[in-house]
Design a protein around this motif. Structure first.
Motif, short mmCIF file in Angstrom:
data_model
loop_
_atom_site.label_atom_id
_atom_site.label_comp_id
_atom_site.label_asym_id
_atom_site.label_seq_id
_atom_site.Cartn_x
_atom_site.Cartn_y
_atom_site.Cartn_z
N PHE A 191 34.03 72.24 36.75
CA PHE A 191 33.38 71.11 36.07
C PHE A 191 32.33 70.47 36.99
CE2 PHE A 191 37.26 70.32 33.22
CZ PHE A 191 36.60 70.67 32.06
N ASN A 192 32.74 70.12 38.20
CA ASN A 192 31.87 69.33 39.07
C ASN A 192 30.58 70.06 39.41
OD1 ASN A 192 33.78 67.30 39.19
ND2 ASN A 192 34.67 68.00 41.12
N TYR B 71 35.76 62.05 34.49
CA TYR B 71 35.84 62.95 33.33
C TYR B 71 34.55 62.89 32.50
CZ TYR B 71 40.71 64.63 33.46
OH TYR B 71 41.89 65.27 33.77
N ALA C 221 29.33 72.27 37.57
CA ALA C 221 28.73 72.65 36.28
C ALA C 221 28.70 74.15 36.08
CB ALA C 221 27.32 72.05 36.11
N SER C 222 29.78 74.83 36.53
CA SER C 222 29.82 76.29 36.40
C SER C 222 30.20 76.71 34.99
CB SER C 222 30.85 76.87 37.38
OG SER C 222 30.55 76.46 38.69
N GLY C 223 31.23 76.09 34.45
CA GLY C 223 31.70 76.47 33.12
C GLY C 223 33.22 76.39 33.08
N MET C 224 33.81 76.92 32.02
CA MET C 224 35.26 76.84 31.84
C MET C 224 35.85 78.25 31.79
SD MET C 224 35.51 73.55 29.26
CE MET C 224 34.37 74.19 28.03
N ASP D 277 26.54 64.24 42.37
CA ASP D 277 25.37 64.18 41.49
C ASP D 277 24.40 65.32 41.73
OD1 ASP D 277 26.19 61.97 40.14
OD2 ASP D 277 24.66 60.61 40.91
N SER E 101 24.74 60.63 35.58
CA SER E 101 24.82 60.28 37.00
C SER E 101 25.99 59.33 37.22
CB SER E 101 23.52 59.61 37.44
OG SER E 101 23.42 58.34 36.82
N LEU E 102 26.34 59.14 38.47
CA LEU E 102 27.44 58.22 38.77
C LEU E 102 27.08 56.80 38.33
CD1 LEU E 102 30.28 58.14 40.06
CD2 LEU E 102 29.19 57.36 42.16
N SER E 103 25.83 56.40 38.52
CA SER E 103 25.48 55.04 38.12
C SER E 103 25.60 54.88 36.60
CB SER E 103 24.09 54.65 38.62
OG SER E 103 23.08 55.26 37.85
N LYS F 189 28.58 67.55 32.30
CA LYS F 189 28.14 68.74 33.04
C LYS F 189 28.36 70.02 32.23
CE LYS F 189 28.20 67.00 37.75
NZ LYS F 189 28.98 66.76 38.99
N MET F 190 29.34 70.01 31.34
CA MET F 190 29.52 71.18 30.47
C MET F 190 28.38 71.25 29.44
SD MET F 190 32.03 72.96 31.65
CE MET F 190 31.25 72.46 33.20
N TYR G 276 44.14 69.80 34.55
CA TYR G 276 42.80 70.28 34.23
C TYR G 276 42.83 71.69 33.63
CZ TYR G 276 39.71 66.64 36.20
OH TYR G 276 38.99 65.49 36.43
N PHE H 166 22.96 65.97 33.28
CA PHE H 166 24.31 65.39 33.19
C PHE H 166 24.28 63.91 33.58
CE2 PHE H 166 24.13 67.89 37.22
CZ PHE H 166 24.29 66.88 38.15
N GLN I 211 32.08 64.99 34.12
CA GLN I 211 32.43 66.41 34.00
C GLN I 211 32.12 66.95 32.62
OE1 GLN I 211 36.49 65.96 35.41
NE2 GLN I 211 35.95 66.79 37.41
N TYR J 135 25.38 70.09 30.05
CA TYR J 135 24.27 70.50 30.94
C TYR J 135 24.28 72.02 31.12
CZ TYR J 135 22.27 71.17 35.68
OH TYR J 135 21.59 71.61 36.78
N GLN J 136 25.46 72.55 31.37
CA GLN J 136 25.56 74.01 31.57
C GLN J 136 25.19 74.75 30.29
OE1 GLN J 136 28.17 76.45 30.43
NE2 GLN J 136 26.87 77.94 31.50
N ARG J 137 25.74 74.30 29.17
CA ARG J 137 25.50 75.00 27.90
C ARG J 137 24.06 74.89 27.45
NH1 ARG J 137 29.97 73.60 23.46
NH2 ARG J 137 31.70 73.24 24.89
#
Lengths: 423, 423
Positions: free
Chosen positions: B289-290, A328, B292-295, B80, A348-350, A334-335, B328, A346, A331, A337-339
């Motif tokens: 989300f994954n 989460y 990074a498209s949007g909602m 990622d 990273s997993l690490s 990433k929102m 979600y 965004f 995720q 990042y998109q905005r």
């Protein structure tokens, strides 16, 4: 000394995983990591007896830096309600029941068992105002061999009478719990827990600060979770520069180690106070969705040098797994990042893993890594059902985090000792 | 006729759950629901033999209206990466492997087994361009007794050569699959599947439309998932009013039953085309989300009379469970609720459940409800580990959705027949 062998993965730095395929970790009698290496010779103990976990993954255990144990019964219900009716119809009535210590015992046992199941070995926990219930929860954690900072909650306004406690009684209850937790370096300790500014009078907040300072206790509370709450604090504390500043003025913002949950809407000035106070942010992404608070800009916090851990925030959050919080958190980022038109990278997993382990773990001491001197808090992951032969070690970790669940966790360690499931 | 007894829950209307505590459902030999009632007398069959599921919940099975079976191997990896490197380094190379039918068989068997495990009895599926692999997938669904619309994918530009197929070969492949699926009312059927506008030349899109019309086949594709994709379509199709309009002009937007995945960014004009074409939107919140498209603004879609189902979109999405998609979907709608200053209500649990069952199910016929004449697609939920005695029936359902998982699903039915796990 004990030596374990497995595919070892951890994050000494947030930017990358450290991977030892078929690596070894040596753990001292005190439960601390002595060293890790790719062979027994490298460890300097060629004749050590090895517990070999074979093709499994060995990772640091999870740390949950914000969770309400007393709301465990409400996990996954009342998600259709807004914050206020949710508090008034579900949360407060539920917490009131914890005046009954046997009820507290029942729910807290369920809670700790499930926390164990999902691989969380340390937690910063809200109990309730009730001293005896809080004591029970601390004892259950001790019995389980897990680590916890447990908060008897301070509340004396803006809530039902049954959940209010006077300042003197609060202080005396805290003193009892402190007196019972004198073992140096104990895994389970009390934490000063004003619920949040709206629930505490100035006298109560000052008493909290005084208790924290006198007994050198850490502090937890909530901060800037949603906009109407921030507005309410502005009205209650007109002389403060903002919500975080109100805590600061009461001596509850980094005078001792402090963790603040949410920080969804902290502005630049507040973020500066957070950083300068060394306050940890408990990022609770599922809760922030469920309660419709918003999406905390965690990349911004990390860039600014703010310390961040992950919290399940049961029962605003519905999921106790910190692995799911990693997903989460990514995720949510990433929102952002998109905005930002892809300007703000965004997580990273690490980075998410690091928040769940070494960063969140730092609130408990040297916890959350396999570097020398760190408590050996660890999970052994058996991903046999996820077709491990098809993937490299890091992909296996990623798949476990995204696709796996508690069934994949086959051993749990806290400070070197194995923590076993009840059944 | 068979009669089942349990706590029955379904959503004839999206606004509310219909609950029959200790209710009965009668299922005909054709696998369709005859009636539900609160006693055998009410059912009109006082002497029927009853299979009693006791204190368990009986709900309609899940429908997944957008998922890439051929990306199952990539579930939960490469999260990622951004969309383009993700496609080029992971998705396309993986899909190319499906020219090897035995590889296809291996992965598709895993996929169908897991879909079964999470309680999804019907799916609208992308396979790959490969006719034999697609045939294998259809046969695996048939063998399992599950329902699926399976898409041999049409692609002939902007992708690796190994994933391009000429128009004539595509049409001939589709004709083979159609010829093998002549059983009336079959559970498994082909669906026309242009990958999306950028992957298909105008000739290919026209051929798709022609095949759909000639054989009366449904259509699936992707629509308005992210902003750069929309811009690309604008350049490729300058004479169209937009992305949806491009499909419409090729006869692929409701001429036969059509489902379009994502629709994150559909503007008012496109939404009107969607509604007027009776096109179903496949809402894929984890994928959105994954990647990074949007909602996607699903409340707006529902208010405008657009039909919406839920999709896991493996492997843009990481979770095959449609129960998780409900959670979600509600969370995404809560972010729109927050941003609209609480003016736009968030999705209720019954609305999310309805999208996953009756609304998504409508793409397959009379599927997703327990009303008379509906296919008996059902799950039996054993929530004994979730302390059912403490909660009412709807809270038990909510807790199963938010907190439970596949372990709680103890029976699965598709069109009246029990679907069993492989192990």
């Amino acid at each position: 000394m004990k030596v374990y062998k497995a595919h070892i993965i951890y994050t000494p730095r947030r930017e990358e995983f450290h991977v030892l395929e078929n690596g070894y970790v040596a753990v001292g009698r005190d439960g601390r990591v002595v060293c890790v290496g790719s062979s027994l010779e490298a460890l300097g103990c060629p004749d050590a007896e090895v517990l070999d976990f074979g093709n499994r993954l060995l990772i640091p255990a999870m740390n949950d830096v914000h969770v309400h144990a007393a709301q465990y019964h409400n996990q996954g219900i009342a998600m259709d309600l807004e914050l206020l009716p949710w508090l008034q119809n579900y949360t407060f009535p539920e917490e009131s029941k914890f005046s009954d210590s046997s009820y507290a015992e029942l729910i807290y046992r369920r809670f700790v068992e499930n926390m164990k199941r999902v691989g969380t070995m340390r937690a910063v926990v809200f109990a309730t105002i009730h001293t005896e219930g809080t004591r029970r929860l601390m004892n259950i954690f001790r019995e389980a061999g897990m680590g916890a900072l447990v908060g008897k909650v301070a509340m004396n306004r803006n809530c039902p009478d049954s959940l209010q406690e006077g300042v003197a009684d609060y202080v005396s209850g805290m003193e009892q719990l402190v007196a019972e937790s004198t073992e140096p370096d104990a895994l389970v300790r009390p934490i000063v827990t004003p619920r949040f500014i709206p629930s505490c009078t100035p006298e109560m907040l000052r008493a909290c600060s005084e208790v924290a300072r006198r007994y050198n206790l850490p502090v937890q509370s909530h901060l800037s979770e949603n906009l109407s709450e921030i507005e309410l604090v502005r009205q209650l504390e007109p002389e403060s520069q903002g919500y975080g500043d109100a805590y600061r003025r009461y001596g509850l913002f980094g005078d001792t180690p402090t963790v603040m949950a949410h920080c969804v809407w902290s502005d630049e000035a507040e973020r500066r106070l957070i950083r300068d106070g060394g306050v940890m942010v408990a990022h609770c992404p599922t809760s922030n969705f469920n309660v419709a608070s918003g999406m905390a800009p965690i990349r911004t916090y990390l860039d600014e040098g703010i310390s961040v851990g992950l919290g399940s925030d049961i029962s605003g959050g519905h999921d106790l797994s910190i692995f799911r919080m990693m997903v989460y958190a990514i995720q949510v980022s990433k929102m952002h990042y998109q905005r930002s038109n892809h300007e703000q990278p965004f997580l990273s997993l690490s980075e998410a893993f690091w928040m769940a382990t070494k960063s969140g773990g730092s609130f408990f001491g040297k916890v959350g890594s396999f570097e020398e001197g760190y408590d050996f808090d660890a999970l052994v992951i058996d991903d046999a059902n996820l077709f491990p032969a098809d993937y490299n070690i890091l992909q296996r970790l990623e798949r476990f985090i995204y696709v796996g669940d508690d069934r994949n966790i086959v051993h749990r360690f806290c400070r070197g000792k194995e923590v076993c499931l009840a059944e």
